[in-house]
Write an enzyme that holds these catalytic residues in place. Structure first.
Site, PDB file in Angstrom:
ATOM      1  CE1 TYR A  65      -4.027  -1.683  -0.428  1.00  0.00           C
ATOM      2  CE2 TYR A  65      -3.134  -3.190   1.204  1.00  0.00           C
ATOM      3  CZ  TYR A  65      -4.066  -2.889   0.229  1.00  0.00           C
ATOM      4  OH  TYR A  65      -5.028  -3.807  -0.109  1.00  0.00           O
ATOM      5  CB  SER A 103     -12.453  -7.305 -14.561  1.00  0.00           C
ATOM      6  OG  SER A 103     -12.252  -7.245 -13.159  1.00  0.00           O
ATOM      7  CD  GLN A 125     -15.405  -2.343  -8.631  1.00  0.00           C
ATOM      8  OE1 GLN A 125     -15.103  -3.506  -8.386  1.00  0.00           O
ATOM      9  NE2 GLN A 125     -15.705  -1.946  -9.848  1.00  0.00           N
ATOM     10  CG  ASN A 126     -10.726   2.893  -9.081  1.00  0.00           C
ATOM     11  OD1 ASN A 126     -10.776   1.668  -9.180  1.00  0.00           O
ATOM     12  ND2 ASN A 126     -10.818   3.701 -10.105  1.00  0.00           N
ATOM     13  CB  VAL A 127      -8.167   2.531  -2.684  1.00  0.00           C
ATOM     14  CG1 VAL A 127      -9.065   1.356  -2.307  1.00  0.00           C
ATOM     15  CG2 VAL A 127      -6.923   2.010  -3.405  1.00  0.00           C
ATOM     16  CG  ASP A 128      -7.725   6.421  -7.843  1.00  0.00           C
ATOM     17  OD1 ASP A 128      -8.717   7.187  -7.845  1.00  0.00           O
ATOM     18  OD2 ASP A 128      -7.531   5.577  -8.741  1.00  0.00           O
ATOM     19  N   GLY A 160     -14.402   0.757 -16.780  1.00  0.00           N
ATOM     20  CA  GLY A 160     -13.089   0.244 -16.398  1.00  0.00           C
ATOM     21  C   GLY A 160     -13.070  -0.735 -15.248  1.00  0.00           C
ATOM     22  CG  HIS A 216     -13.368  -2.156  -2.963  1.00  0.00           C
ATOM     23  ND1 HIS A 216     -13.120  -2.640  -4.224  1.00  0.00           N
ATOM     24  CD2 HIS A 216     -14.491  -2.813  -2.536  1.00  0.00           C
ATOM     25  CE1 HIS A 216     -14.037  -3.544  -4.550  1.00  0.00           C
ATOM     26  NE2 HIS A 216     -14.889  -3.655  -3.546  1.00  0.00           N
ATOM     27  NE  ARG A 224      -0.863  -1.470  -5.812  1.00  0.00           N
ATOM     28  CZ  ARG A 224       0.389  -1.931  -5.884  1.00  0.00           C
ATOM     29  NH1 ARG A 224       1.245  -1.668  -4.917  1.00  0.00           N
ATOM     30  NH2 ARG A 224       0.780  -2.641  -6.913  1.00  0.00           N
TER      31      ARG A 224
HETATM   32  P1  OAD Z   1      -9.484  -5.090 -12.659  1.00  0.00           P
HETATM   33  O1  OAD Z   1      -8.011  -4.994 -12.727  1.00  0.00           O
HETATM   34  O2  OAD Z   1     -10.096  -6.400 -12.307  1.00  0.00           O
HETATM   35  O3  OAD Z   1     -10.098  -4.658 -14.053  1.00  0.00           O
HETATM   36  C1  OAD Z   1      -9.643  -3.527 -14.730  1.00  0.00           C
HETATM   37  C2  OAD Z   1     -10.508  -3.296 -15.937  1.00  0.00           C
HETATM   38  O4  OAD Z   1     -10.085  -2.088 -16.558  1.00  0.00           O
HETATM   39  C3  OAD Z   1     -10.426  -4.400 -17.000  1.00  0.00           C
HETATM   40  O5  OAD Z   1     -11.745  -4.816 -17.341  1.00  0.00           O
HETATM   41  C4  OAD Z   1      -9.725  -3.718 -18.170  1.00  0.00           C
HETATM   42  O6  OAD Z   1     -10.213  -4.171 -19.427  1.00  0.00           O
HETATM   43  C5  OAD Z   1     -10.116  -2.265 -17.959  1.00  0.00           C
HETATM   44  N1  OAD Z   1      -9.208  -1.266 -18.554  1.00  0.00           N
HETATM   45  C6  OAD Z   1      -7.877  -1.320 -18.769  1.00  0.00           C
HETATM   46  N2  OAD Z   1      -7.418  -0.174 -19.301  1.00  0.00           N
HETATM   47  C7  OAD Z   1      -8.496   0.649 -19.407  1.00  0.00           C
HETATM   48  C8  OAD Z   1      -8.683   1.978 -19.877  1.00  0.00           C
HETATM   49  N3  OAD Z   1      -7.674   2.710 -20.339  1.00  0.00           N
HETATM   50  N4  OAD Z   1      -9.943   2.501 -19.843  1.00  0.00           N
HETATM   51  C9  OAD Z   1     -10.985   1.757 -19.371  1.00  0.00           C
HETATM   52  N5  OAD Z   1     -10.862   0.505 -18.924  1.00  0.00           N
HETATM   53  C10 OAD Z   1      -9.642  -0.043 -18.938  1.00  0.00           C
HETATM   54  O7  OAD Z   1      -9.973  -3.927 -11.662  1.00  0.00           O
HETATM   55  P2  OAD Z   1     -11.359  -3.766 -10.892  1.00  0.00           P
HETATM   56  O8  OAD Z   1     -12.488  -4.304 -11.700  1.00  0.00           O
HETATM   57  O9  OAD Z   1     -11.417  -2.345 -10.454  1.00  0.00           O
HETATM   58  O10 OAD Z   1     -10.302  -4.532  -4.684  1.00  0.00           O
HETATM   59  O11 OAD Z   1     -11.110  -4.687  -9.645  1.00  0.00           O
HETATM   60  C11 OAD Z   1     -12.055  -4.734  -8.634  1.00  0.00           C
HETATM   61  C12 OAD Z   1     -11.410  -4.862  -7.282  1.00  0.00           C
HETATM   62  O12 OAD Z   1     -10.502  -5.957  -7.269  1.00  0.00           O
HETATM   63  C13 OAD Z   1     -10.549  -3.676  -6.901  1.00  0.00           C
HETATM   64  O13 OAD Z   1     -11.286  -2.633  -6.313  1.00  0.00           O
HETATM   65  C14 OAD Z   1      -9.606  -4.267  -5.907  1.00  0.00           C
HETATM   66  C15 OAD Z   1      -9.257  -5.526  -6.680  1.00  0.00           C
HETATM   67  O14 OAD Z   1      -8.653  -6.512  -6.030  1.00  0.00           O
HETATM   68  C16 OAD Z   1      -9.678  -4.360  -3.518  1.00  0.00           C
HETATM   69  O15 OAD Z   1      -8.533  -3.969  -3.410  1.00  0.00           O
HETATM   70  C17 OAD Z   1     -10.517  -4.693  -2.350  1.00  0.00           C
END
Ligand code: OAD
Length: 229
Positions: free
Chosen positions: A53, A172, A86-89, A170, A104, A56
């Site tokens: 962390y 998954s 879901q972002n921590v930023d 953005g 989160h 980050r």
């Molecule tokens: P992921 O890393 O699972 O997914 C990131 C998504 O961003 C993917 O679907 C990519 O296709 C997409 N992506 C990449 N570049 C992009 C761009 N330039 N513009 C738009 N989309 C883009 O991240 P999250 O779905 O946020 O939790 O993950 C969810 C949670 O899992 C996070 O909050 C975190 C993680 O572990 C905790 O830390 C509790």
């Protein structure tokens, strides 16, 4: 005013230089993210969790909001916009969005391990072993770890269920309960999913896929929504 609810994930911050979680291999120093971001890791390998962390947080002091964050702010001219991230930023806030709910947790905040209501904002990047709260117990990142409950989820469900338009950017959509929020949005409500890897979501109606990066897809959609209102 119509209500737009926006669910964001790591992808919206990718073009600011913040790495996503699953785009590479989901590993950090050969550890699965889920194993570092966990209460068990905090118990067994505190230095590793602090370092994860700290790196980050350090990066967050060096990056800036991108066009995706900035165009979401423009929507506030004509809509009641609520962001659920879901972002921590803090890039949505720094871009100027006024209503941001962090599902989160927040990287720049830390909290007491004795009393979770004692939350502090750091003005520097490093949290060290031995940094204590006013009760004398170790401070931990103010982050929801895997295996912990998500305290803001009920509030987020209630916000999602009131949406007139729902936008996903953005993410998954594999981490629950965040990914389930779209199930609480009305069937007839228009939904948009901006992500280069976006695909249809089973059981979700009125879903429009915009398979683009946030920096391209968000200005395009926001432009359309502002013209339409
Ligand atoms: P992921 O890393 O699972 O997914 C990131 C998504 O961003 C993917 O679907 C990519 O296709 C997409 N992506 C990449 N570049 C992009 C761009 N330039 N513009 C738009 N989309 C883009 O991240 P999250 O779905 O946020 O939790 O993950 C969810 C949670 O899992 C996070 O909050 C975190 C993680 O572990 C905790 O830390 C509790």
């Amino acid at each position: 005013m119509k209500k737009i609810v926006v669910l964001t994930g790591a992808g919206i911050s990718a073009e600011s230089g913040v790495s996503t979680f699953r785009d590479s291999d989901g590993l950090w120093r050969n550890n699965r993210i889920e194993e570092v971001a966990s209460p068990i890791a905090w118990e067994n390998n505190r230095e590793l969790v602090l370092e994860f962390y700290n790196l980050r947080r350090k990066q967050l002091f060096e990056v800036e909001p991108n066009e995706g964050h900035k165009w979401l702010v423009k929507l506030e001219d004509k809509y009641d916009v609520q962001i659920i991230t879901q972002n921590v930023d803090d890039l949505h806030e720094r871009a100027g969005s006024t209503k941001v709910l962090h599902l989160h947790g927040e990287l720049k905040k830390v909290r007491s391990t004795k009393n979770p209501d004692l939350i502090y904002t750091l003005d520097h990047w490093e949290l060290k072993n031995g940094d204590n709260c006013e009760l004398g117990s170790q401070l931990r990142p103010h982050i929801v770890w895997f295996g912990e409950s998500v305290p803001m989820i009920e509030t987020a469900i209630s916000i999602a269920s009131e949406a007139d338009i729902f936008i996903v950017i953005g993410t998954s959509m594999v981490v629950y309960p965040a990914a389930s929020l779209i199930n609480f949005v009305g069937n007839k409500v228009p939904k948009y999913y901006i992500d280069p890897n976006a695909t249809m979501i089973p059981g979700i109606s009125n879903l429009n896929i915009i398979a683009k990066k946030g920096g391209d897809g968000v200005p395009e959609l926001v432009g359309k929504l502002l013209k339409r209102s």
